[in-house]
Design a protein around this motif. Structure first.
Motif, PDB file in Angstrom:
ATOM      1  N   GLY A 180       0.811  -1.216   0.000  1.00 20.11           N
ATOM      2  CA  GLY A 180       0.000   0.000   0.000  1.00 20.11           C
ATOM      3  C   GLY A 180       0.843   1.265   0.000  1.00 20.11           C
ATOM      4  N   THR A 181       0.187   2.365  -0.312  1.00 18.78           N
ATOM      5  CA  THR A 181       0.886   3.647  -0.368  1.00 18.78           C
ATOM      6  C   THR A 181       0.993   4.268   1.022  1.00 18.78           C
ATOM      7  OG1 THR A 181      -1.183   4.807  -0.795  1.00 18.78           O
ATOM      8  CG2 THR A 181       0.088   4.110  -2.714  1.00 18.78           C
ATOM      9  N   CYS A 182       1.895   5.184   1.141  1.00 21.24           N
ATOM     10  CA  CYS A 182       2.065   5.940   2.386  1.00 21.24           C
ATOM     11  C   CYS A 182       0.981   7.019   2.424  1.00 21.24           C
ATOM     12  CB  CYS A 182       3.451   6.567   2.432  1.00 21.24           C
ATOM     13  SG  CYS A 182       4.779   5.340   2.289  1.00 21.24           S
ATOM     14  N   THR A 183       0.517   7.345   3.611  1.00 22.13           N
ATOM     15  CA  THR A 183      -0.542   8.333   3.798  1.00 22.13           C
ATOM     16  C   THR A 183       0.076   9.666   4.220  1.00 22.13           C
ATOM     17  OG1 THR A 183      -2.055   6.588   4.490  1.00 22.13           O
ATOM     18  CG2 THR A 183      -2.650   8.844   5.095  1.00 22.13           C
ATOM     19  N   ALA A 184      -0.353  10.739   3.572  1.00 26.26           N
ATOM     20  CA  ALA A 184       0.162  12.069   3.904  1.00 26.26           C
ATOM     21  C   ALA A 184      -0.421  12.551   5.230  1.00 26.26           C
ATOM     22  CB  ALA A 184      -0.192  13.062   2.806  1.00 26.26           C
ATOM     23  N   CYS A 185       0.402  13.218   6.014  1.00 27.64           N
ATOM     24  CA  CYS A 185      -0.093  13.895   7.213  1.00 27.64           C
ATOM     25  C   CYS A 185      -1.080  14.963   6.754  1.00 27.64           C
ATOM     26  CB  CYS A 185       1.055  14.570   7.970  1.00 27.64           C
ATOM     27  SG  CYS A 185       2.233  13.427   8.711  1.00 27.64           S
ATOM     28  N   GLY A 186      -2.086  15.227   7.549  1.00 27.48           N
ATOM     29  CA  GLY A 186      -3.079  16.225   7.200  1.00 27.48           C
ATOM     30  C   GLY A 186      -2.512  17.632   7.196  1.00 27.48           C
ATOM     31  N   ALA A 187      -3.196  18.527   6.525  1.00 29.04           N
ATOM     32  CA  ALA A 187      -2.800  19.934   6.512  1.00 29.04           C
ATOM     33  C   ALA A 187      -2.801  20.459   7.945  1.00 29.04           C
ATOM     34  CB  ALA A 187      -3.751  20.740   5.647  1.00 29.04           C
ATOM     35  N   GLY A 188      -1.844  21.300   8.261  1.00 29.16           N
ATOM     36  CA  GLY A 188      -1.705  21.836   9.610  1.00 29.16           C
ATOM     37  C   GLY A 188      -0.850  20.955  10.496  1.00 29.16           C
ATOM     38  N   LYS A 189      -0.346  19.842   9.926  1.00 31.77           N
ATOM     39  CA  LYS A 189       0.522  18.920  10.661  1.00 31.77           C
ATOM     40  C   LYS A 189       1.771  18.656   9.828  1.00 31.77           C
ATOM     41  CE  LYS A 189      -3.166  16.476  13.081  1.00 31.77           C
ATOM     42  NZ  LYS A 189      -3.712  15.140  13.413  1.00 31.77           N
ATOM     43  N   TYR A 190       2.800  18.118  10.474  1.00 31.76           N
ATOM     44  CA  TYR A 190       4.041  17.791   9.776  1.00 31.76           C
ATOM     45  C   TYR A 190       4.655  16.549  10.403  1.00 31.76           C
ATOM     46  CZ  TYR A 190       6.823  19.298  13.740  1.00 31.76           C
ATOM     47  OH  TYR A 190       7.378  19.385  14.985  1.00 31.76           O
ATOM     48  N   ASN A 191       5.549  15.920   9.661  1.00 33.51           N
ATOM     49  CA  ASN A 191       6.320  14.782  10.157  1.00 33.51           C
ATOM     50  C   ASN A 191       7.701  14.880   9.529  1.00 33.51           C
ATOM     51  OD1 ASN A 191       7.479  12.362  10.836  1.00 33.51           O
ATOM     52  ND2 ASN A 191       5.962  11.082   9.811  1.00 33.51           N
ATOM     53  N   GLY A 192       8.707  15.144  10.316  1.00 33.95           N
ATOM     54  CA  GLY A 192      10.067  15.315   9.811  1.00 33.95           C
ATOM     55  C   GLY A 192      10.854  14.025   9.688  1.00 33.95           C
ATOM     56  N   ASN A 193      10.222  12.885   9.953  1.00 30.83           N
ATOM     57  CA  ASN A 193      10.930  11.602   9.903  1.00 30.83           C
ATOM     58  C   ASN A 193      10.421  10.746   8.758  1.00 30.83           C
ATOM     59  OD1 ASN A 193      12.381  12.079  12.389  1.00 30.83           O
ATOM     60  ND2 ASN A 193      10.431  11.777  13.421  1.00 30.83           N
TER      61      ASN A 193
END
Length: 190
Positions: free
Chosen positions: A85-98
């Protein structure tokens, strides 16, 4: 208990109990390619999730691709399940630096006068003299601070003799009759 040639007998707990003389049991995270008799280690970043399906490896959580090549989910994304499966993007207003994140909880809310679009690896700071609420998801969420006027791109200080008490794009207000404020960027009339 019966045996089937070239197959495994697996108990309900998925623990191998008995193997017929011509059957093969691969170790954890090894698989048995079709038409072979030699177990092979799963490629990097892939696993055999259950011994009931030992013929191929699946991408591990936090990785995507096919069973032969698994790449880490990029920054700004996560993947909680094994497979292709594909990776899911973090929602707008959030971030993930890893990279290679396995849970939505890896996505953190943008704070401290910043914003982000969906799938961001970092938050973007608001321009000088502007601010935004936590979890802001676009540059337009950055509003000029009190004492400053303009839009999210350019916030200029209210001039001497004027003030602006609220955050936003409103205009600066002139001091009332008989009052004077000698400071710029004032938030109050006096």
């Amino acid at each position: 208990m019966s045996f089937v040639t070239n197959s495994l007998y697996i108990a309900q707990s998925l623990q191998i109990k008995t193997v017929a003389p011509d059957c093969f049991v691969c170790a954890l995270n090894q698989f048995l390619p079709t038409n072979t008799i030699t177990c092979q280690a799963c490629p990097t970043n892939s696993v055999v999730e259950t011994q009931s399906k030992p013929e191929q490896c699946d991408c591990a959580t936090g990785y995507t691709g096919n069973h032969d090549t698994c790449a880490a989910c990029g920054v700004g994304t996560y993947k909680p399940e094994t497979g292709s499966g594909t990776c899911t993007a973090c929602g707008a207003g959030k971030y993930n630096g890893n990279s290679a994140s396995v849970a939505e909880s890896a996505c953190e809310i943008c704070t401290g006068n910043s914003w982000s679009a969906a799938g961001a690896g970092a938050c973007t700071d608001c321009h000088a003299n502007s601010e935004a609420v936590d979890g802001s998801d676009e540059a337009d969420d950055c509003k000029c601070s009190a004492g400053y006027t303009g839009n999210h791109d350019t916030c200029a200080a209210c001039g001497v003799g004027t003030y602006k008490p609220e955050t936003g794009s409103g205009t600066c207000t002139a001091c009332g009759a008989g009052k004077y404020n000698g400071n710029s960027a004032s938030v109050a009339e006096s």
